[in-house]
Design a protein around this motif. Structure first.
Motif, PDB file in Angstrom:
ATOM      1  N   MET A   1       0.898  -1.179   0.514  1.00  0.00           N
ATOM      2  CA  MET A   1       0.045  -0.086  -0.084  1.00  0.00           C
ATOM      3  C   MET A   1       0.667   0.957   0.015  1.00  0.00           C
ATOM      4  SD  MET A   1      -2.870   0.762   0.023  1.00  0.00           S
ATOM      5  CE  MET A   1      -4.077  -0.574   1.423  1.00  0.00           C
ATOM      6  N   THR A   2       2.157   1.500   0.479  1.00  0.00           N
ATOM      7  CA  THR A   2       2.950   2.505   1.155  1.00  0.00           C
ATOM      8  C   THR A   2       3.534   2.500  -0.487  1.00  0.00           C
ATOM      9  OG1 THR A   2       2.998   1.601   3.425  1.00  0.00           O
ATOM     10  CG2 THR A   2       4.975   3.017   2.345  1.00  0.00           C
ATOM     11  N   HIS A   3       4.098   2.090  -0.778  1.00  0.00           N
ATOM     12  CA  HIS A   3       4.641   1.716  -2.336  1.00  0.00           C
ATOM     13  C   HIS A   3       3.356   2.332  -3.227  1.00  0.00           C
ATOM     14  CE1 HIS A   3       7.246   0.043  -5.791  1.00  0.00           C
ATOM     15  NE2 HIS A   3       6.068  -0.629  -6.397  1.00  0.00           N
ATOM     16  N   ALA A   4       2.149   1.896  -3.153  1.00  0.00           N
ATOM     17  CA  ALA A   4       1.336   2.941  -4.305  1.00  0.00           C
ATOM     18  C   ALA A   4       1.195   3.940  -3.927  1.00  0.00           C
ATOM     19  CB  ALA A   4      -0.387   2.302  -4.271  1.00  0.00           C
ATOM     20  N   ILE A   5       0.943   4.266  -2.326  1.00  0.00           N
ATOM     21  CA  ILE A   5       1.148   5.966  -2.069  1.00  0.00           C
ATOM     22  C   ILE A   5       2.556   6.495  -2.547  1.00  0.00           C
ATOM     23  CG2 ILE A   5       1.087   7.476  -1.036  1.00  0.00           C
ATOM     24  CD1 ILE A   5      -0.212   5.329   1.605  1.00  0.00           C
ATOM     25  N   LEU A   6       3.441   6.288  -2.737  1.00  0.00           N
ATOM     26  CA  LEU A   6       4.349   6.784  -3.430  1.00  0.00           C
ATOM     27  C   LEU A   6       5.166   6.520  -4.952  1.00  0.00           C
ATOM     28  CD1 LEU A   6       7.036   5.322  -0.631  1.00  0.00           C
ATOM     29  CD2 LEU A   6       7.058   7.244  -0.886  1.00  0.00           C
ATOM     30  N   THR A   7       4.341   5.833  -5.490  1.00  0.00           N
ATOM     31  CA  THR A   7       4.300   5.570  -6.473  1.00  0.00           C
ATOM     32  C   THR A   7       3.690   6.607  -7.542  1.00  0.00           C
ATOM     33  OG1 THR A   7       4.238   3.419  -7.191  1.00  0.00           O
ATOM     34  CG2 THR A   7       3.386   3.752  -8.874  1.00  0.00           C
ATOM     35  N   ILE A   8       2.241   7.013  -6.982  1.00  0.00           N
ATOM     36  CA  ILE A   8       1.378   8.480  -7.151  1.00  0.00           C
ATOM     37  C   ILE A   8       2.011   9.604  -7.028  1.00  0.00           C
ATOM     38  CG2 ILE A   8      -0.380  10.026  -6.678  1.00  0.00           C
ATOM     39  CD1 ILE A   8      -2.101   7.137  -6.189  1.00  0.00           C
ATOM     40  N   ILE A   9       2.926  10.044  -6.135  1.00  0.00           N
ATOM     41  CA  ILE A   9       3.943  10.942  -5.837  1.00  0.00           C
ATOM     42  C   ILE A   9       4.755  10.924  -7.072  1.00  0.00           C
ATOM     43  CG2 ILE A   9       5.246  12.043  -4.418  1.00  0.00           C
ATOM     44  CD1 ILE A   9       3.997  11.107  -1.688  1.00  0.00           C
ATOM     45  N   LEU A  10       4.974   9.908  -7.405  1.00  0.00           N
ATOM     46  CA  LEU A  10       6.812   9.718  -8.562  1.00  0.00           C
ATOM     47  C   LEU A  10       6.158  10.055 -10.012  1.00  0.00           C
ATOM     48  CD1 LEU A  10       8.056   6.451  -6.997  1.00  0.00           C
ATOM     49  CD2 LEU A  10       8.938   8.708  -6.836  1.00  0.00           C
ATOM     50  N   GLY A  25      -6.423  13.099  -2.243  1.00  0.00           N
ATOM     51  CA  GLY A  25      -7.583  13.431  -1.546  1.00  0.00           C
ATOM     52  C   GLY A  25      -8.462  12.801  -1.010  1.00  0.00           C
ATOM     53  N   GLY A  26      -8.676  11.548  -2.704  1.00  0.00           N
ATOM     54  CA  GLY A  26      -9.404  10.907  -3.341  1.00  0.00           C
ATOM     55  C   GLY A  26      -8.579   9.602  -2.017  1.00  0.00           C
ATOM     56  N   LEU A  27      -7.730   9.512  -2.455  1.00  0.00           N
ATOM     57  CA  LEU A  27      -6.292   8.648  -1.925  1.00  0.00           C
ATOM     58  C   LEU A  27      -6.763   8.199  -0.509  1.00  0.00           C
ATOM     59  CD1 LEU A  27      -4.992   5.896  -2.573  1.00  0.00           C
ATOM     60  CD2 LEU A  27      -2.751   7.855  -2.261  1.00  0.00           C
ATOM     61  N   ALA A  28      -6.694   9.717   0.031  1.00  0.00           N
ATOM     62  CA  ALA A  28      -6.162   9.438   1.244  1.00  0.00           C
ATOM     63  C   ALA A  28      -7.912   9.275   2.339  1.00  0.00           C
ATOM     64  CB  ALA A  28      -6.214  10.714   1.570  1.00  0.00           C
ATOM     65  N   LEU A  89      -6.190   6.991 -14.220  1.00  0.00           N
ATOM     66  CA  LEU A  89      -6.971   6.705 -13.011  1.00  0.00           C
ATOM     67  C   LEU A  89      -6.857   7.380 -11.740  1.00  0.00           C
ATOM     68  CD1 LEU A  89      -3.623   4.401 -13.769  1.00  0.00           C
ATOM     69  CD2 LEU A  89      -5.557   4.009 -14.111  1.00  0.00           C
ATOM     70  N   LYS A  90      -8.160   6.917 -11.082  1.00  0.00           N
ATOM     71  CA  LYS A  90      -8.154   7.121  -9.595  1.00  0.00           C
ATOM     72  C   LYS A  90      -7.482   5.858  -8.489  1.00  0.00           C
ATOM     73  CE  LYS A  90     -13.565   6.581 -10.869  1.00  0.00           C
ATOM     74  NZ  LYS A  90     -14.815   5.749 -10.459  1.00  0.00           N
ATOM     75  N   ILE A  94      -5.501   2.748  -9.245  1.00  0.00           N
ATOM     76  CA  ILE A  94      -3.381   2.421  -8.896  1.00  0.00           C
ATOM     77  C   ILE A  94      -3.003   1.259  -7.804  1.00  0.00           C
ATOM     78  CG2 ILE A  94      -1.125   3.983  -8.287  1.00  0.00           C
ATOM     79  CD1 ILE A  94      -2.603   6.444  -9.560  1.00  0.00           C
ATOM     80  N   ILE A  95      -3.711   1.472  -6.621  1.00  0.00           N
ATOM     81  CA  ILE A  95      -3.471   0.406  -5.972  1.00  0.00           C
ATOM     82  C   ILE A  95      -3.897  -0.835  -5.971  1.00  0.00           C
ATOM     83  CG2 ILE A  95      -5.156  -0.421  -3.828  1.00  0.00           C
ATOM     84  CD1 ILE A  95      -4.975   3.197  -2.760  1.00  0.00           C
ATOM     85  N   HIS A  96      -5.008  -1.029  -6.705  1.00  0.00           N
ATOM     86  CA  HIS A  96      -5.270  -2.162  -7.714  1.00  0.00           C
ATOM     87  C   HIS A  96      -3.865  -2.810  -8.248  1.00  0.00           C
ATOM     88  CE1 HIS A  96      -8.877  -4.759  -9.257  1.00  0.00           C
ATOM     89  NE2 HIS A  96      -7.544  -5.311  -8.988  1.00  0.00           N
ATOM     90  N   ILE A  97      -3.487  -2.128  -8.838  1.00  0.00           N
ATOM     91  CA  ILE A  97      -2.743  -2.329 -10.209  1.00  0.00           C
ATOM     92  C   ILE A  97      -1.342  -3.060  -9.308  1.00  0.00           C
ATOM     93  CG2 ILE A  97      -0.759  -1.293 -12.019  1.00  0.00           C
ATOM     94  CD1 ILE A  97      -2.869   0.603 -12.841  1.00  0.00           C
ATOM     95  N   ALA A  98      -1.136  -2.142  -7.636  1.00  0.00           N
ATOM     96  CA  ALA A  98      -0.230  -2.508  -7.384  1.00  0.00           C
ATOM     97  C   ALA A  98       0.010  -3.476  -6.733  1.00  0.00           C
ATOM     98  CB  ALA A  98       0.082  -1.223  -5.593  1.00  0.00           C
ATOM     99  N   ASP A  99      -1.489  -3.997  -6.443  1.00  0.00           N
ATOM    100  CA  ASP A  99      -1.550  -4.945  -5.301  1.00  0.00           C
ATOM    101  C   ASP A  99      -1.842  -6.486  -6.363  1.00  0.00           C
ATOM    102  OD1 ASP A  99      -1.304  -4.089  -3.776  1.00  0.00           O
ATOM    103  OD2 ASP A  99      -3.589  -3.595  -3.335  1.00  0.00           O
ATOM    104  N   ALA A 100      -2.402  -6.051  -7.597  1.00  0.00           N
ATOM    105  CA  ALA A 100      -3.043  -7.426  -8.174  1.00  0.00           C
ATOM    106  C   ALA A 100      -1.965  -8.771  -8.734  1.00  0.00           C
ATOM    107  CB  ALA A 100      -3.151  -6.912  -9.823  1.00  0.00           C
ATOM    108  N   ASP A 101      -2.146  -9.663  -9.138  1.00  0.00           N
ATOM    109  CA  ASP A 101      -0.904 -10.753  -9.480  1.00  0.00           C
ATOM    110  C   ASP A 101      -0.773 -10.530 -10.537  1.00  0.00           C
ATOM    111  OD1 ASP A 101      -1.760 -12.061  -7.072  1.00  0.00           O
ATOM    112  OD2 ASP A 101      -3.452 -12.726  -7.825  1.00  0.00           O
ATOM    113  N   LEU A 102      -1.215 -10.685 -11.636  1.00  0.00           N
ATOM    114  CA  LEU A 102      -1.269  -9.608 -12.649  1.00  0.00           C
ATOM    115  C   LEU A 102      -1.926  -8.608 -13.788  1.00  0.00           C
ATOM    116  CD1 LEU A 102       0.527 -10.517 -15.048  1.00  0.00           C
ATOM    117  CD2 LEU A 102      -2.294 -12.413 -16.124  1.00  0.00           C
TER     118      LEU A 102
END
Length: 307
Positions: A1-10, A25-28, A89-90, A94-102
């Motif tokens: 999850m933290t990885h996804a947050i950092l990615t949005i910032i990057l 704000g929507g992510l929070a 992307l919402k 982005i979180i789903h992309i980070a967490d998905a298996d594929l």
């Protein structure tokens, strides 16, 4: 999850800060509502017993569902009825992309998906452009059924890596999909074999692979972007080409306004009809790839005077 947050910032440049304040704000809010749970997506998380697959847009969703069958849960990033090229992307996606298996996507077709995949998905992704190389900058490879069959085979191989226990099922499903696609290919080849004309006039030059496969000539009013507006000069040029070819039909696509196609049809003395690039389905549609492709074949046969 933290990885996804950092990615949005990057992926946000300084010039994008204002545009993405709502996104952050929507992510929070999404994280707060989910209690920092593992998913936070728009839809329910995939059951633990299923492979969680994210598809960039409809044709890739279709393939993943056909090949994965009961062993996968597939989420489509593109909204029903929306044109997928330039989607934003919402945070939950982005979180789903980070967490998905594929994650299955087509590089350069959806820029925000490319960024999110590059930062989050790594070796969990399948870029279908590496399976069937693009001709020029045209991404619409799925309109050639034989190319989509190759994507199905590659999807089966990637799913087998992710879920070895069901590898045989994926291989079998991909073979069945390939057989269905080759049957469709034969329907197009025979249905378009003997026609009065071989020029298709389209408002959006999305049909290069289909035209190439079945020896047709595409005359596109605009380029690969459906939002592109033709100049008056281009409109006049294409109207002249349509008249010279004896075209009776100007094609427009289902997810884009027919206004430009109607203007061209009026100029060329032709009618309009839908030729669907199958980038997505309308909200609530009961169609699928095969039914839309067969509707395309019917429209082409009528427009081209095929026997």
């Amino acid at each position: 999850m933290t990885h996804a947050i950092l990615t949005i910032i990057l992926i946000m440049g300084e010039s994008d800060v204002m545009r993405h304040r709502v996104l952050v704000g929507g992510l929070a809010a999404a994280l707060a509502l989910s209690g920092l749970a593992a998913c936070g997506n728009d839809k329910e998380p995939a059951p633990a017993s299923k492979v969680d697959v994210v598809a960039g847009f409809y044709p890739l969703q279709f393939v993943a569902e056909r090949v994965g069958g009961p062993h996968v849960a597939v989420a489509n990033l593109a909204q029903p009825g929306a044109e997928p090229h330039d989607m934003e992307l919402k945070p939950s996606q982005i979180i789903h992309i980070a967490d998905a298996d594929l994650v299955i996507y087509l590089k350069h077709f959806q820029p925000e998906v490319d960024l999110a995949v590059a930062q989050n998905a790594g070796d969990k992704s399948l870029d279908v452009a590496t399976i069937t190389p693009l001709v020029g900058q045209d991404p619409h490879v799925w309109l050639d059924p034989t190319r989509l069959a190759a994507i199905g085979d590659a999807t089966a191989a990637k799913l087998a890596e992710t879920d070895p226990a069901n590898a045989a099922a994926y291989t079998e499903a991909a073979a069945a999909l390939r057989a269905d696609l080759l049957e469709l290919d034969q329907e197009f080849a025979s249905g378009l074999q003997t026609c009065d004309r071989r020029e298709i006039v389209t408002s959006h030059a999305a049909f290069g692979y289909l035209a190439r496969r079945y020896q047709l000539t595409q005359i596109g009013l605009t380029g690969l972007s459906p939002e592109e507006e033709p100049t008056p000069k281009r409109l006049t040029e294409v109207a002249a080409q349509a008249k010279a070819a004896g075209a009776t039909t100007i094609f427009f696509e289902s997810l884009v306004s027919p206004r430009v196609a109607q203007t061209l049809a009026d100029e060329a003395g032709a009618k309009t009809a839908v030729l669907d690039p199958i980038e997505g389905l309308a909200a609530g549609s009961t169609e699928d790839y095969f039914s839309v492709m067969r509707a395309n074949l019917k429209a082409l046969r009528e427009a081209l005077g095929c026997r």
